[in-house]
Motif scaffolding. Structure first.
Motif, PDB file in Angstrom:
ATOM      1  N   UNK A  53       2.699  -5.145  -5.978  1.00 41.90           N
ATOM      2  CA  UNK A  53       3.719  -6.166  -6.185  1.00 41.90           C
ATOM      3  C   UNK A  53       4.541  -6.514  -4.972  1.00 41.90           C
ATOM      4  N   UNK A  54       4.220  -5.951  -3.799  1.00 45.80           N
ATOM      5  CA  UNK A  54       4.966  -6.306  -2.601  1.00 45.80           C
ATOM      6  C   UNK A  54       4.664  -7.752  -2.215  1.00 45.80           C
ATOM      7  N   UNK A  55       5.660  -8.432  -1.713  1.00 45.76           N
ATOM      8  CA  UNK A  55       5.543  -9.839  -1.368  1.00 45.76           C
ATOM      9  C   UNK A  55       5.621 -10.033   0.147  1.00 45.76           C
ATOM     10  N   UNK A  56       5.051 -11.143   0.572  1.00 48.43           N
ATOM     11  CA  UNK A  56       5.038 -11.481   2.000  1.00 48.43           C
ATOM     12  C   UNK A  56       6.452 -11.378   2.584  1.00 48.43           C
ATOM     13  N   UNK A  57       6.551 -10.674   3.696  1.00 50.84           N
ATOM     14  CA  UNK A  57       7.846 -10.481   4.346  1.00 50.84           C
ATOM     15  C   UNK A  57       8.548  -9.200   3.958  1.00 50.84           C
ATOM     16  N   UNK A  58       8.105  -8.517   2.876  1.00 49.56           N
ATOM     17  CA  UNK A  58       8.694  -7.230   2.517  1.00 49.56           C
ATOM     18  C   UNK A  58       8.426  -6.220   3.616  1.00 49.56           C
ATOM     19  N   UNK A  59       9.345  -5.254   3.749  1.00 44.23           N
ATOM     20  CA  UNK A  59       9.209  -4.249   4.794  1.00 44.23           C
ATOM     21  C   UNK A  59       8.603  -2.958   4.234  1.00 44.23           C
ATOM     22  N   UNK A  60       7.735  -2.356   5.052  1.00 47.86           N
ATOM     23  CA  UNK A  60       7.052  -1.118   4.681  1.00 47.86           C
ATOM     24  C   UNK A  60       7.325  -0.083   5.771  1.00 47.86           C
ATOM     25  N   UNK A  61       8.049   0.985   5.403  1.00 45.67           N
ATOM     26  CA  UNK A  61       8.363   2.032   6.363  1.00 45.67           C
ATOM     27  C   UNK A  61       7.207   2.998   6.549  1.00 45.67           C
ATOM     28  N   UNK A  62       7.125   3.600   7.742  1.00 43.75           N
ATOM     29  CA  UNK A  62       6.137   4.647   8.016  1.00 43.75           C
ATOM     30  C   UNK A  62       6.872   5.767   8.746  1.00 43.75           C
ATOM     31  N   UNK A  63       6.950   6.919   8.107  1.00 49.27           N
ATOM     32  CA  UNK A  63       7.652   8.080   8.653  1.00 49.27           C
ATOM     33  C   UNK A  63       6.648   9.216   8.744  1.00 49.27           C
ATOM     34  N   UNK A  64       6.015   9.345   9.907  1.00 49.61           N
ATOM     35  CA  UNK A  64       4.906  10.290  10.015  1.00 49.61           C
ATOM     36  C   UNK A  64       4.545  10.517  11.473  1.00 49.61           C
ATOM     37  N   UNK A  65       3.899  11.656  11.713  1.00 50.35           N
ATOM     38  CA  UNK A  65       3.295  11.898  13.018  1.00 50.35           C
ATOM     39  C   UNK A  65       2.051  11.022  13.153  1.00 50.35           C
ATOM     40  N   UNK A  66       1.516  10.927  14.355  1.00 52.47           N
ATOM     41  CA  UNK A  66       0.329  10.110  14.613  1.00 52.47           C
ATOM     42  C   UNK A  66      -0.858  10.595  13.797  1.00 52.47           C
ATOM     43  N   UNK A  67      -1.585   9.657  13.211  1.00 55.72           N
ATOM     44  CA  UNK A  67      -2.810   9.973  12.479  1.00 55.72           C
ATOM     45  C   UNK A  67      -3.558   8.681  12.219  1.00 55.72           C
ATOM     46  N   UNK A  68      -4.809   8.820  11.769  1.00 56.97           N
ATOM     47  CA  UNK A  68      -5.588   7.639  11.379  1.00 56.97           C
ATOM     48  C   UNK A  68      -4.909   6.916  10.224  1.00 56.97           C
ATOM     49  N   UNK A  69      -4.330   7.680   9.286  1.00 60.66           N
ATOM     50  CA  UNK A  69      -3.662   7.072   8.138  1.00 60.66           C
ATOM     51  C   UNK A  69      -2.436   6.275   8.580  1.00 60.66           C
ATOM     52  N   UNK A  70      -1.724   6.763   9.595  1.00 58.75           N
ATOM     53  CA  UNK A  70      -0.580   6.022  10.145  1.00 58.75           C
ATOM     54  C   UNK A  70      -1.050   4.638  10.583  1.00 58.75           C
ATOM     55  N   UNK A  71      -2.131   4.578  11.362  1.00 56.63           N
ATOM     56  CA  UNK A  71      -2.617   3.290  11.851  1.00 56.63           C
ATOM     57  C   UNK A  71      -3.129   2.411  10.711  1.00 56.63           C
ATOM     58  N   UNK A  72      -3.755   3.025   9.714  1.00 57.34           N
ATOM     59  CA  UNK A  72      -4.242   2.238   8.573  1.00 57.34           C
ATOM     60  C   UNK A  72      -3.068   1.648   7.789  1.00 57.34           C
ATOM     61  N   UNK A  73      -2.009   2.424   7.601  1.00 55.33           N
ATOM     62  CA  UNK A  73      -0.826   1.929   6.890  1.00 55.33           C
ATOM     63  C   UNK A  73      -0.157   0.814   7.680  1.00 55.33           C
ATOM     64  N   UNK A  74      -0.018   1.020   8.974  1.00 59.25           N
ATOM     65  CA  UNK A  74       0.609   0.030   9.849  1.00 59.25           C
ATOM     66  C   UNK A  74      -0.175  -1.283   9.828  1.00 59.25           C
ATOM     67  N   UNK A  75      -1.471  -1.196  10.085  1.00 62.19           N
ATOM     68  CA  UNK A  75      -2.284  -2.407  10.174  1.00 62.19           C
ATOM     69  C   UNK A  75      -2.497  -3.052   8.808  1.00 62.19           C
ATOM     70  N   UNK A  76      -2.647  -2.230   7.774  1.00 62.34           N
ATOM     71  CA  UNK A  76      -2.818  -2.782   6.437  1.00 62.34           C
ATOM     72  C   UNK A  76      -1.607  -3.582   6.000  1.00 62.34           C
ATOM     73  N   UNK A  77      -0.414  -3.059   6.292  1.00 65.39           N
ATOM     74  CA  UNK A  77       0.809  -3.783   5.942  1.00 65.39           C
ATOM     75  C   UNK A  77       0.854  -5.137   6.641  1.00 65.39           C
ATOM     76  N   UNK A  78       0.549  -5.154   7.926  1.00 66.07           N
ATOM     77  CA  UNK A  78       0.606  -6.412   8.675  1.00 66.07           C
ATOM     78  C   UNK A  78      -0.475  -7.380   8.205  1.00 66.07           C
ATOM     79  N   UNK A  79      -1.662  -6.882   7.872  1.00 64.74           N
ATOM     80  CA  UNK A  79      -2.722  -7.759   7.361  1.00 64.74           C
ATOM     81  C   UNK A  79      -2.271  -8.476   6.079  1.00 64.74           C
ATOM     82  N   UNK A  80      -1.466  -7.772   5.283  1.00 62.18           N
ATOM     83  CA  UNK A  80      -1.020  -8.328   4.001  1.00 62.18           C
ATOM     84  C   UNK A  80       0.179  -9.265   4.143  1.00 62.18           C
ATOM     85  N   UNK A  81       0.636  -9.497   5.382  1.00 64.10           N
ATOM     86  CA  UNK A  81       1.793 -10.354   5.571  1.00 64.10           C
ATOM     87  C   UNK A  81       3.105  -9.628   5.373  1.00 64.10           C
TER      88      UNK A  81
END
Length: 489
Positions: A53-81
């Motif tokens: 239910x997140x909408x375009x422009x909503x913010x998604x926080x990432x609080x974590x050490x470096x990992x593949x999942x960190x990059x997937x969360x970061x890029x996935x959020x941006x892909x979704x607007x």
């Protein structure tokens, strides 16, 4: 132009999908993740976030050490607007709470180590993560002009952290400029700098666009860094000067490790001293060293080689990049205009963005320029202090101290003085086995710099304290100075 349109979608679908994108060392053993697998996980995150239910422009926080999942969360959020908000996990709880509240994060991804930090956070790699993922194809959102992609929060060393708003277009421009400046096809990069900071994040984005392999450490630890270079045959290393200094202190391990694979060493985010530069060149004699410069507000594309092929002086950050407009103001502070500039600071009506009326970002960094047009960092205008009417830049005093053969690292700060207003003091890390005392270093400073610059007190420490960005924690040094710390060497 590269054809990339969304900052979270930097993987070329026409390139080798089975090539290793990441060698992720975050779990203690190497996980080899292909570009196809990383791309699919980014899509699954994007689909899953929208399904929640997140909408375009909503913010998604990432609080974590470096990992593949960190990059997937970061890029996935941006892909979704959505807007990705990587957060410094070393912030105190009150600061962390402020950042998440200020950003208005609708959801926060965390790793297992931060499970208790954010109630209701989605633990990456856990059952909550698997439940969020929605596998399947996804067409990345095409952003509007200046649409935010990222908020990067400053360290907050001089007040509450500021959320720097970066658009998709601003950092796609950064990626395009960096791709045009180097052939990276044969490179393998090591990232240990945190992905919530521009130093590590910008390299991760460049690496994806260049379709090269990244060796990813969860955080910087000198011995793990050296092992990663040798075991995974890394060609490209980058970091901030304190990271490099700590790395070089591991002399025995460096000597026992084959580091001949390293072809590029890039140091940025703080000035590099002559002593550190000499040590880097001795440790990696086959590599090309780049003294980098950039800001969160405008990105890392600022300087480059001289157009006439004139060699860059050792401590210079280079000649102005042709796609960037630069000038020095009356105080020799660098002002910059480029397409990589931030939109502004998020949700801070109390702050006036440091941008001139004609559109230049005021960096706050003081520079000198030589006759060939090469720029060299003198220091932060915020760090400069006045002692008895004389301007002192800590980096200038540190350079003098580090010319002494017994000094590995130093950091200089001001402390109050009843007569001069403030005076310089220093914290010094000795080289292993070296013998030097406070009086000898004071004499060295007096012999090689104006008397007003010499540290009035020098304390010897085993290591300099670091902030979450791996820069030296000057606030901690100030606390030590107030306590009159004097650790035996």
């Amino acid at each position: 132009m590269t054809g990339f349109r969304n900052l979270g979608a930097l993987i070329d679908p026409a390139a080798d999908a089975e090539k290793t994108a990441l060698i992720d060392l975050s779990t203690g053993k190497a996980r080899h993740i292909s570009y196809a697998a990383l791309d699919a996980t980014c899509d699954a995150v994007a689909r899953g976030l929208l399904r929640r239910g997140l909408k375009r422009g909503d913010r998604v926080g990432i609080l974590a050490a470096n990992s593949a999942e960190f990059l997937a969360a970061l890029n996935g959020a941006m892909r979704a607007g959505l807007v990705a908000v990587p957060v410094n996990w070393r912030f105190p709880k009150a600061t962390l709470d402020y950042v998440l509240e200020n950003s208005g994060a609708s959801l926060v991804f965390i790793d297992e180590a931060r499970r208790g930090a954010v109630p209701g956070g989605i633990v990456m790699g856990g059952p909550e993560w698997e439940a969020l993922l929605d596998p399947g194809p996804f067409e990345a959102v095409v952003p509007e002009p200046a649409e935010p992609a990222l908020f990067l929060y400053t360290s907050g060393s001089t007040g509450r952290p500021k959320g720097v708003v970066l658009s998709h277009q601003s950092h796609l421009w950064v990626v395009e400029q960096r791709l045009a400046g180097a052939d990276m096809r044969q490179e393998r990069a090591l990232i240990a700098a945190p992905l919530y900071h521009m130093n590590g994040l910008a390299l991760a984005q460049l690496a994806s666009a260049a379709h090269i392999t990244v060796v990813l450490l969860p955080q910087f630890e000198a011995r793990a860094y050296i092992h990663a270079i040798g075991e995974h045959r890394v060609t490209w290393i980058t970091g901030v000067p304190p990271m490099m200094a700590m790395l070089l202190q591991e002399r025995e391990l460096l000597a026992a490790t084959d580091t001949s694979c390293v072809r590029h060493v890039r140091c940025g985010s703080a000035p590099t001293s002559p002593a550190l530069l000499a040590a880097i060149r001795a440790a990696f004699p086959q590599s090309r060293f780049v003294n980098g410069y950039g800001t969160t507000e405008c990105g890392p594309v600022v300087f480059g080689p001289h157009p006439d092929g004139i060699p860059t002086p050792p401590l210079s950050v280079g000649y102005p990049h042709p796609a960037v407009e630069l000038r020095l103001n009356a105080q020799d502070v660098l002002e910059q205009k480029c397409p990589g500039m931030m939109n502004g600071y998020w949700n801070r009506p109390d702050l006036r963005p440091p941008v001139t009326s004609d559109g230049y970002y005021v960096t706050g960094d003081v520079f000198s320029v030589d006759g060939d047009g090469f720029f060299t960092v003198v220091g932060r205008v915020d760090d400069m202090f006045i002692s008895g009417g004389e301007n002192i830049f800590p980096s200038e005093v540190e350079k003098v101290l580090e010319t002494h053969p017994a000094v590995e690292q130093s950091s200089v700060i001001p402390v109050p003085d009843d007569i001069k207003g403030t005076k310089p003091v220093a914290f010094v890390v000795r080289r292993p086995g070296a013998v030097v005392d406070e009086a000898a270093l004071k004499a060295h400073s007096l012999a090689h710099a104006p008397a007003y610059m010499h540290p009035r007190r020098i304390w010897f420490v085993e290591a300099l304290p670091l902030m979450g960005t791996n820069k030296i924690d000057k606030a901690q040094l100030a606390a030590w100075a107030r306590e009159g710390l004097n650790q035996p060497g």
